[in-house]
Design a protein around this motif. Structure first.
Motif, PDB file in Angstrom:
ATOM      1  N   PRO A   6       0.831  -1.212   0.000  1.00 51.16           N
ATOM      2  CA  PRO A   6       0.000   0.000   0.000  1.00 51.16           C
ATOM      3  C   PRO A   6       0.859   1.253   0.000  1.00 51.16           C
ATOM      4  O   PRO A   6       1.976   1.268   0.527  1.00 51.16           O
ATOM      5  N   ASP A  55      -5.221   3.666   0.225  1.00 49.56           N
ATOM      6  CA  ASP A  55      -5.434   2.264  -0.128  1.00 49.56           C
ATOM      7  C   ASP A  55      -6.315   1.572   0.893  1.00 49.56           C
ATOM      8  O   ASP A  55      -6.989   0.588   0.571  1.00 49.56           O
ATOM      9  N   LEU A 125      -5.777  -6.098   1.487  1.00 43.72           N
ATOM     10  CA  LEU A 125      -5.105  -5.404   0.384  1.00 43.72           C
ATOM     11  C   LEU A 125      -5.062  -6.259  -0.878  1.00 43.72           C
ATOM     12  O   LEU A 125      -5.021  -5.737  -1.992  1.00 43.72           O
TER      13      LEU A 125
END
Length: 227
Positions: A6, A55, A125
């Motif tokens: 990220p 993110d 993620l």
């Protein structure tokens, strides 16, 4: 699992020690990631409005300006593409279910070990939904899953009222505790029974107890209509 690095993560929590701990975990696991912080929901919104490129947002369940899933719902309205993970010192299946239903990408108890938090962040993620195994409902019986599906149809106000029913409160007591009229209580109770597919308060309490339902914070405002 695909490793995703990220660029920027927002930590929204009103406890500086919690933010420091999460910042340390992120810095050690994702050294190139910039971490920004917010101590309230309004501050988080301000940060995102100034530069919405994040993110991931780690959002505390209870902090100034929000309780339960209200903060998540606000962020999802304002920033629909934002990936938000709820974090909480205390977690139960009803809150996790409500968070996922409201669009959370995961739920991380603050009691998780550092390694588990890293795995959770990596999973989200990479595009997965993270829920700790002990809070995951996928292994439950079909009956319990059906009960949870019905509970997820309840509005936040109706979940508070269901919690009052589980506690054995009468309509008059519910009206007093939540500072609403008897008419509003009756409307909420009727809506709860209808959505749960039961015909009595006792059946509602039994169903909720069977799956370990815990009501959200009763201090949350209950609307004047059944919703």
């Amino acid at each position: 699992m695909t490793n995703v690095e990220p660029d920027r993560i927002l930590i929204a929590d009103d406890h500086p020690l919690v933010r420091d701990g999460l910042r340390t975990v992120i810095a050690a696991s994702f050294p190139g990631c910039a971490v920004v912080e917010a101590g309230s929901l309004d501050e988080a919104v301000t940060v995102l409005e100034a530069d919405g490129e994040c993110d991931l947002v780690l959002l505390d369940v209870h902090m100034p300006g929000t309780a339960g899933t209200a903060g998540l719902e606000r962020l999802r309205r304002l920033f629909p593409a934002l990936t938000v993970v709820m974090i909480s010192a205390a977690a139960d299946r009803s809150l996790v279910a409500a968070a996922l239903s409201a669009g959370a990408a995961g739920f991380i108890p603050k009691s998780l070990r550092r390694e588990a938090i890293v795995d959770a962040l990596a999973a989200v993620l990479a595009g997965d939904i993270y829920v700790p195994a002990e809070l995951d409902q996928t292994g439950e019986s079909e009956e319990n899953q059906a009960i949870w599906a019905r509970i997820e149809q309840l509005s936040p106000q109706q979940r508070i009222v269901l919690g009052q029913i589980v506690s054995g409160k009468l309509n008059k007591q519910i009206a007093y505790d939540l500072d609403i009229s008897m008419t509003t209580v009756k409307a909420h109770v009727s809506a709860v029974l209808g959505k749960l597919g039961v015909v009595s308060r006792t059946q509602a309490a039994v169903a909720a107890g069977k799956v370990g339902f815990v009501a959200p914070d009763g201090a949350a405002r209950v609307s004047r209509s059944a919703g």
